[in-house]
Design an enzyme around this catalytic site. Structure first.
Site, PDB file in Angstrom:
ATOM      1  CG  ASP A   1      -4.210  -1.763   3.310  1.00  0.00           C
ATOM      2  OD1 ASP A   1      -4.966  -1.205   2.040  1.00  0.00           O
ATOM      3  OD2 ASP A   1      -3.319  -0.927   3.610  1.00  0.00           O
TER       4      ASP A   1
ATOM      5  CG  ASP B   1      -1.792   1.234   1.239  1.00  0.00           C
ATOM      6  OD1 ASP B   1      -2.344   1.829   0.362  1.00  0.00           O
ATOM      7  OD2 ASP B   1      -1.829   1.861   2.396  1.00  0.00           O
TER       8      ASP B   1
ATOM      9  CG  ASP C   1      -2.723   2.130   6.615  1.00  0.00           C
ATOM     10  OD1 ASP C   1      -3.598   1.382   6.161  1.00  0.00           O
ATOM     11  OD2 ASP C   1      -2.819   3.174   6.379  1.00  0.00           O
TER      12      ASP C   1
END
Length: 631
Positions: A506, A310, A502
């Site tokens: 996600d 990410d 994080d």
């Protein structure tokens, strides 16, 4: 002496076996050799029956183990009259179990350290005094006393004027952190030398330290796939050992030769090496602020070929910082920044703290506002020193200053416009900075065999490609929804796949990846059940360190397994020709078992970490290599 007594009680079967041996020596010295033979033989057969019952139960559950070799060796040595060897095989079998348990306890020290430190009680402020209550009775909003050197029981904010807290077990920071009134204090932190009061912001179950403890407990109970693979070696190894013993018996015509081979057919390299190595690897991870939820994750990390990241909060810090000040004459840069920071004191926008910090770093004085009002999603209007200061989006500022003009921005940047006294005063640019060691981490992953990298983000394509270009990531997917990320990870051919995020948005893709790694330093992600591993410090280098630990652990586990197998096979072949008596073989086998366990314990990684610390590497454990970034 107390420790020896405790070990003797814990491993009572080993203690009993040694006691039987001592009694036998006394009887032999007294001339009652026939009684020694009966004592050793009956005891050995009793242990064989006991172990046989356990083996049958395991087989009923579909698990074929190697105990059949030891049981067969005990029966064979008793039948051919090698009763001393029979007792030594019993000692090997029971001692192997004891050594495995002791090694596991030794390997889990760092994991257990977190569990045993979990706070059990809190000091609740009641009617001007304090009442000790179980930590699970603390409610949000309760005022708590934390005495000197005590562990903070729940997450909270500091009520006292100041305090110092050791957060090493939570964030990895080695130096105590100074806090002032209103600052966040994490559970698991150790208070300094002064008693302080704090107000609970979470219950015990949802606090940072308890979340970490839950992950550790889950990790401690796991069993890796490679361990199950080691169990499957039982069938060919058992067949080979029995066949070699039978051939030796047939060729020599002496049934003693069969017993001599079997006492050297150790099950310990397969039964012990892999579990000890993987528990050691998880222990090493915990010591390095990486909680690995299962030993199987370590095997997947060792085999990983693709890493997906990410962007926000992972490859970048996730907190935009001031990158440029562009004043419009007659205003200068310091005047513009001071006015913005003074107005942003009354804003809840994510950029407010960055602008205020930048102004203080430059030594600028912040003014109080006579009045201030925030317009949600647009900006803030404040009256400072008799002038109206407007900070926010271009359209919002243009309503108060018709002469406002847009400023050029680069990919990854955003502009905040400013009007002072009805005139356009300029713009401040902010960008989410690239982590200083992100590029070094990617290079290290490539060296470890993770050669395919990808970035998945919901950000605009221009911003995503700008960050990816700085890091050398060529595979970028921007403007992704959570479902899009899951589909992208599912379609990757080079597997296993690591996904690093994080943990806020996600969770689905972390669960979809072969190994999901959450950057959990900020607390929320530490509880994410969708991640397979959690990095407790705010440092992306933990990803490379996790892969290195996985690689080292699998290598050591397999080395230990094959060390024991090769040595055992060589010794069995020698015994098949009659060069190793049964009693001597049983003694030699104890040394092979010990060597296997010691080899597996290397996965705890003390020397590996020490050697790694001497190598130049990015992260909080070694000097970082700076990497410039404009967004």
């Amino acid at each position: 002496m107390t420790r020896i007594a405790r070990l003797a009680r814990r491993y009572w079967v080993v203690t009993l076996t040694l006691g039987i041996g001592l009694v036998g020596i006394v009887l032999a010295l007294a001339g009652a050799g026939w009684l020694v033979q009966w004592l050793f033989s009956v005891y050995a057969l009793a242990v064989a029956v006991w172990q046989g019952v356990g083996m049958v139960r395991q087989m009923a559950q579909g698990r074929f183990g190697l105990d059949i070799l030891a049981i067969t060796a005990i029966v064979a040595t008793v039948l051919v009259g090698e009763y001393v060897a029979a007792l030594l095989v019993v000692l090997m079998l029971t001692g192997g179990d004891a050594l495995e348990d002791y090694a596991n306890r030794r390997a889990k020290r760092e994991l257990d350290a977190l569990l045993t430190r979990a706070p059990q009680f809190a000091h609740l402020v009641v009617d001007g005094g304090y009442q000790e209550v179980p930590v699970d009775q603390v409610r949000v909003g309760d005022a708590l006393l934390v005495r000197p050197s005590e562990i903070v029981p729940v997450d909270g904010v500091l009520i006292s004027a100041r305090g110092a807290f050791d957060q090493a077990s939570i964030t990895g920071e080695s130096i105590p952190v100074e806090k002032t009134t209103g600052d966040e204090v994490l559970s698991g932190s150790v208070n300094g030398q002064e008693a302080v009061e704090l107000r609970a912001t979470s219950t015990a179950a949802s606090s940072q330290y308890q979340q970490i403890v839950a992950l550790v407990a889950q990790a401690a109970e796991s069993k890796a796939p490679v361990v199950r693979l080691a169990d499957r070696y039982a069938v060919p190894f058992t067949v080979f050992s029995l066949a070699l013993g039978a051939v030796a018996w047939w060729a020599s015509g002496d049934p003693v030769r069969f017993a001599e081979v079997l006492v050297l057919a150790t099950p310990c390299p397969l039964l012990i090496a892999a579990p000890v190595a993987f528990i050691g690897g998880m222990s090493r991870g915990a010591r390095n602020s990486i909680i690995v939820k299962s030993g199987g994750v370590l095997e997947q990390l060792a085999r990983a070929r693709t890493a997906v990241f990410d962007k926000t909060g992972t490859l970048t810090y996730g907190a935009p910082a001031l990158s440029a000040v562009r004043p419009q004459p007659p205003f200068d840069a310091d005047e513009l920044l001071a006015a913005v920071a003074s107005a942003e004191q009354y804003s809840s926008h994510v950029l407010a703290a960055s602008f205020i910090r930048a102004a203080k770093d430059r030594g600028l004085e912040l003014r109080e506002a006579a009045s201030a009002q925030e317009a949600a999603t647009n900006g803030v209007v404040a009256e400072i020193d008799g002038r109206e200061v407007v900070v926010g989006k271009f359209a919002f500022v243009a309503e108060h200053a018709p002469d406002a003009v847009r400023t050029a921005i680069a990919p990854g940047e955003l502009a905040v416009y400013v009007a002072i006294g009805g005139r356009y005063a300029g713009a401040l640019l902010a960008s989410d900075r690239l982590r200083e060691n992100a590029a070094a981490t990617l290079r290290e992953l490539s060296a470890l065999g993770v050669t395919n990298t990808m970035m998945l983000t919901g950000d605009a394509r221009e911003t995503a490609e700008h960050i990816a270009a700085e890091l050398g990531i060529t595979n970028v997917r921007a403007e992704c929804l959570p479902a899009d990320k899951v589909a992208e990870v599912a379609g990757i051919a080079e597997r296993p796949v690591i996904m690093v995020g994080d943990g806020v948005n996600d969770a689905p893709v972390l669960a979809a990846a072969d190994v999901g790694i959450a950057m959990g330093a900020k607390g929320a992600t530490a509880a994410s059940e969708s991640a397979d591993a959690v990095i407790l410090v705010d440092d992306i280098h933990g990803v490379a360190r996790a892969v290195r630990i996985g690689t080292d652990t699998v290598r050591i586990a397999l080395q230990s397994i094959w060390l024991g197998i090769v040595v055992s096979v060589v010794l069995m072949v020698i015994a098949a020709f009659g060069f190793i008596p049964a009693t001597a073989g049983a003694l030699i086998q104890e040394l092979v078992d010990l060597a296997t366990i010691l080899a597996a314990l290397r996965a705890i990684g003390g020397r590996l970490d020490a050697r790694e610390a001497t190598e130049p590497r990015a992260g909080p454990f070694a000097p970082a290599t700076p990497s410039s970034s404009s967004g």
